[in-house]
Enzyme design. Structure first.
Site, PDB file in Angstrom:
ATOM      1  N   CYS A 170       0.886  -1.128  -0.033  1.00 56.38           N
ATOM      2  CA  CYS A 170      -0.040   0.090  -0.180  1.00 56.38           C
ATOM      3  C   CYS A 170       0.945   1.271   0.069  1.00 56.38           C
ATOM      4  CB  CYS A 170      -0.808  -0.238   1.270  1.00 56.38           C
ATOM      5  SG  CYS A 170      -2.031   1.302   1.134  1.00 56.38           S
ATOM      6  N   ASP A 218      -9.113  -3.993  -7.037  1.00 55.91           N
ATOM      7  CA  ASP A 218      -8.635  -2.564  -6.274  1.00 55.91           C
ATOM      8  C   ASP A 218      -9.209  -1.510  -7.005  1.00 55.91           C
ATOM      9  OD1 ASP A 218      -7.395  -0.647  -5.031  1.00 55.91           O
ATOM     10  OD2 ASP A 218      -5.436  -1.802  -4.861  1.00 55.91           O
ATOM     11  N   HIS A 249      -7.819  -4.277  -2.906  1.00 57.46           N
ATOM     12  CA  HIS A 249      -6.775  -3.714  -2.152  1.00 57.46           C
ATOM     13  C   HIS A 249      -6.465  -4.273  -0.594  1.00 57.46           C
ATOM     14  CE1 HIS A 249      -4.012  -0.144  -1.782  1.00 57.46           C
ATOM     15  NE2 HIS A 249      -4.246  -0.346  -0.491  1.00 57.46           N
TER      16      HIS A 249
END
Length: 281
Positions: A170, A218, A249
């Protein structure tokens, strides 16, 4: 007396390396990676929820880097340098115990794993706090910390890394890419669903091999963005492999509500093989 002189020489050399790299880093590396990508802040915050599961028992130790920041170092049992080494870059939550557990996992596979702290000791307890911490990051200081981490891995007498890599998830995935952009000596960079750079000119500073891992569900990094990233890497002459999973995600975070065990296991197998191929050769 000799050990002290050796230590002094190491510190001075690393400090010189840090200063040289910091002044020569391309300006584009200092840009803060997008916090939310293709979605709004509220949508992005909704993608992140921590479970209450306790992290595994930690096996490493805290260390201080040359820029004054703290980090978490995990070493393979009974290993002696030179060791392959990995800079571990936390998610948007910060350097919590779960990220330290990732460093321990890498150490168990034979790497010196150094988990950096780009939040200066702060950890987000909820999505609002995490987003605020992301926004507060000074990109120049973050780059200096990553350079200091690399210098530490090269110079610490327990490690003496010949080949180094980076990995992040991330927020940390974006910074793993930027670590490769800032440090040409890096051999490998693993990017888990980090917001990519799609300008080939900016990516042209990368000498490392790149592994990008993304989820097709995502919404913050849609497939077309991943395709643009892959094309830009190719145009920049960067050796890369992009792997996409039918997942959302943060699917690889075992402490998160969106954890997808099957996809995460497959992604880690890709990561493990990639690091072995690039850092243990």
């Amino acid at each position: 007396m000799k050990p002290d002189m050796k230590r002094l020489t190491w510190v001075l050399a690393a400090a010189l390396m840090l200063g040289a790299c910091a002044t020569s880093s391309p300006a584009e590396v200092a840009r803060t990676p997008s916090a939310t990508g293709a979605v709004s802040e509220e949508e992005f915050k909704a993608m992140h929820t921590l479970r209450t599961d306790a992290a595994p028992e930690r096996r490493g130790q805290p260390v201080e880097l040359f820029d004054g920041s703290k980090a978490y170092l995990s070493l393979p049992p009974d290993a002696k340098g030179p060791l392959p080494a990995v800079i571990v870059i936390h998610e948007w939550w910060g350097l919590n115990e779960h990220v330290q557990a990732w460093a321990d996992r890498l150490a168990a596979e034979g790497y010196a794993a150094l988990a950096v702290d780009l939040y200066h000791g702060k950890v987000g307890a909820n999505p609002d706090e995490a987003l605020a911490l992301v926004k507060a990051v000074d990109p120049d200081q973050a780059t200096k910390t990553l350079l200091a981490a690399h210098a530490f891995l090269k110079g610490d007498p327990r490690i003496q890394a010949v080949r180094t890599g980076s990995i992040g998830w991330c927020f940390g995935g974006g910074w793993s890419l930027r670590t490769a952009m800032a440090i040409p000596e890096l051999s490998a960079a693993v990017i888990y669903y980090g917001h990519p750079v799609t300008d080939p000119q900016q990516l042209s500073t990368i000498k490392a091999q790149v592994l990008g891992i993304f989820g097709t569900k995502d919404k913050s990094i849609p497939p077309e963005t991943v395709q643009a990233f892959e094309k830009a890497l190719d145009e920049a002459g960067v050796r890369s492999r992009i792997v996409e999973y039918d997942a959302d995600h943060a699917f690889a975070n075992p402490s998160g509500a969106r954890y997808d065990e099957r996809s995460a296991a497959s992604a880690w197998a890709e990561t493990s093989a990639f690091l072995a191929r690039t850092l243990k050769r």
